[in-house]
Motif scaffolding. Sequence first.
Motif, mmCIF file in Angstrom:
data_model
loop_
_atom_site.group_PDB
_atom_site.id
_atom_site.type_symbol
_atom_site.label_atom_id
_atom_site.label_comp_id
_atom_site.label_asym_id
_atom_site.label_seq_id
_atom_site.Cartn_x
_atom_site.Cartn_y
_atom_site.Cartn_z
ATOM 1 N N THR A 63 0.858 -1.194 0.000
ATOM 2 C CA THR A 63 0.000 0.000 0.000
ATOM 3 C C THR A 63 0.889 1.237 0.000
ATOM 4 N N LEU A 64 0.669 2.103 -0.976
ATOM 5 C CA LEU A 64 1.438 3.341 -1.081
ATOM 6 C C LEU A 64 0.765 4.439 -0.254
ATOM 7 N N ILE A 65 1.523 5.011 0.683
ATOM 8 C CA ILE A 65 1.015 6.099 1.526
ATOM 9 C C ILE A 65 1.521 7.422 0.964
ATOM 10 N N GLY A 66 0.601 8.267 0.593
ATOM 11 C CA GLY A 66 0.948 9.609 0.126
ATOM 12 C C GLY A 66 0.606 10.643 1.183
ATOM 13 N N ARG A 67 1.280 11.779 1.131
ATOM 14 C CA ARG A 67 1.004 12.880 2.060
ATOM 15 C C ARG A 67 0.699 14.124 1.241
ATOM 16 N N SER A 68 -0.399 14.805 1.586
ATOM 17 C CA SER A 68 -0.753 16.045 0.906
ATOM 18 C C SER A 68 -1.321 17.036 1.907
ATOM 19 N N VAL A 69 -1.079 18.304 1.637
ATOM 20 C CA VAL A 69 -1.521 19.378 2.531
ATOM 21 C C VAL A 69 -2.110 20.499 1.687
ATOM 22 N N ASP A 70 -2.706 21.457 2.355
ATOM 23 C CA ASP A 70 -3.145 22.684 1.697
ATOM 24 C C ASP A 70 -2.867 23.841 2.642
ATOM 25 N N ILE A 71 -1.810 24.589 2.341
ATOM 26 C CA ILE A 71 -1.443 25.747 3.155
ATOM 27 C C ILE A 71 -2.189 26.964 2.621
ATOM 28 N N VAL A 72 -2.997 27.572 3.476
ATOM 29 C CA VAL A 72 -3.824 28.719 3.094
ATOM 30 C C VAL A 72 -3.316 29.960 3.822
ATOM 31 N N LEU A 73 -3.020 31.023 3.069
ATOM 32 C CA LEU A 73 -2.524 32.264 3.645
ATOM 33 C C LEU A 73 -3.598 33.344 3.643
ATOM 34 N N THR A 74 -3.581 34.190 4.679
ATOM 35 C CA THR A 74 -4.387 35.407 4.698
ATOM 36 C C THR A 74 -3.490 36.559 5.136
ATOM 37 N N VAL A 174 2.933 37.908 0.220
ATOM 38 C CA VAL A 174 3.552 36.810 0.967
ATOM 39 C C VAL A 174 3.254 35.513 0.222
ATOM 40 N N THR A 175 4.239 34.611 0.235
ATOM 41 C CA THR A 175 4.146 33.384 -0.554
ATOM 42 C C THR A 175 4.697 32.206 0.229
ATOM 43 N N VAL A 176 4.047 31.053 0.100
ATOM 44 C CA VAL A 176 4.606 29.808 0.619
ATOM 45 C C VAL A 176 5.739 29.407 -0.309
ATOM 46 N N THR A 177 6.966 29.490 0.192
ATOM 47 C CA THR A 177 8.120 29.191 -0.653
ATOM 48 C C THR A 177 8.682 27.796 -0.407
ATOM 49 N N ASP A 185 -3.403 22.680 -3.487
ATOM 50 C CA ASP A 185 -4.024 23.889 -4.044
ATOM 51 C C ASP A 185 -3.025 25.036 -3.964
ATOM 52 N N LEU A 186 -2.364 25.314 -5.075
ATOM 53 C CA LEU A 186 -1.354 26.370 -5.100
ATOM 54 C C LEU A 186 -1.962 27.761 -5.263
ATOM 55 N N THR A 187 -3.252 27.824 -5.542
ATOM 56 C CA THR A 187 -3.887 29.125 -5.778
ATOM 57 C C THR A 187 -3.983 29.969 -4.513
ATOM 58 N N ASN A 188 -3.891 29.333 -3.331
ATOM 59 C CA ASN A 188 -3.975 30.095 -2.082
ATOM 60 C C ASN A 188 -2.627 30.165 -1.364
ATOM 61 N N ASN A 189 -1.542 29.945 -2.132
ATOM 62 C CA ASN A 189 -0.197 29.975 -1.550
ATOM 63 C C ASN A 189 0.448 31.351 -1.622
ATOM 64 N N THR A 190 -0.196 32.279 -2.299
ATOM 65 C CA THR A 190 0.259 33.668 -2.351
ATOM 66 C C THR A 190 -0.926 34.584 -2.077
ATOM 67 N N VAL A 191 -0.687 35.577 -1.233
ATOM 68 C CA VAL A 191 -1.727 36.555 -0.939
ATOM 69 C C VAL A 191 -1.093 37.931 -0.933
ATOM 70 N N THR A 192 -1.817 38.924 -1.439
ATOM 71 C CA THR A 192 -1.306 40.289 -1.500
ATOM 72 C C THR A 192 -2.226 41.227 -0.732
ATOM 73 N N GLU A 193 -1.631 42.308 -0.252
ATOM 74 C CA GLU A 193 -2.394 43.350 0.435
ATOM 75 C C GLU A 193 -1.920 44.702 -0.073
ATOM 76 N N ASP A 194 -2.862 45.504 -0.552
ATOM 77 C CA ASP A 194 -2.549 46.842 -1.048
ATOM 78 C C ASP A 194 -2.762 47.861 0.062
#
Length: 211
Positions: A63-74, A174-177, A185-194
């Motif tokens: 059995t192959l065990i994979g690991r996945s996460v979703d880092i969300v920035l605000t 700010v970006t998850v580097t 989900d890489l779409t929420n790995n960068t957030v900007t503030e004006d």
Amino acid sequence: TSFDVGTSVWTLGDLQPGDTETLTLTLTVDATAASGTVTNVVTVFGINETDADVTNNTAAEDTLIGRSVDIVLTKTDTSDPVLAGGGTGNLTYNITATNTGPSNATGVLITDALLTALPTGWQFVSATPSGTSTFNSSLGTWDIGALNQGDTESLSLTFTVGTAAAAGEVTNSVTVTRVIEIDTDLTNNTVTEDTTVQRLIDIAVTKSDSA
């Protein structure tokens, strides 16, 4: 038939020619499980009669065990608009990082681009990272390290927008580097503030005469 969880022994008793018995085992692979291949082996180890073919008395399943996460920035800022020359520490950015899982995350590193390219008239004052996370103001990197599923870490960055700061809009990103696991989900790995910078002056005119 019966199964002993403590010893992992499945007792069938009598098994007539042509008959089949089935055992279903349900396990939970939780957020802490390491990635990789797990091999599960079952073996016939007790039988009264002579088994004519012992080559099929053991079976294995990988059995192959994979690991996945979703880092969300605000990210938010206060005060906005900010007044150039409004005082020491007149602008604060508040950043959060949340791991929505399903696995625990490791090696999480977040970078704030503003620290390496401060606008004229801006000065970094302080950083307040939560928990055991650390912030490097020279590189603009926030080192969180381990971030378990469902957990959130926060960082407050305080700046002085001084009298020489230009009016206009400043965009801070700010970006998850870095994260060791796969981020789904890489779409929420960068957030900007004006942040809008305003300038306010008061020109005082005096006049006198002499006889």
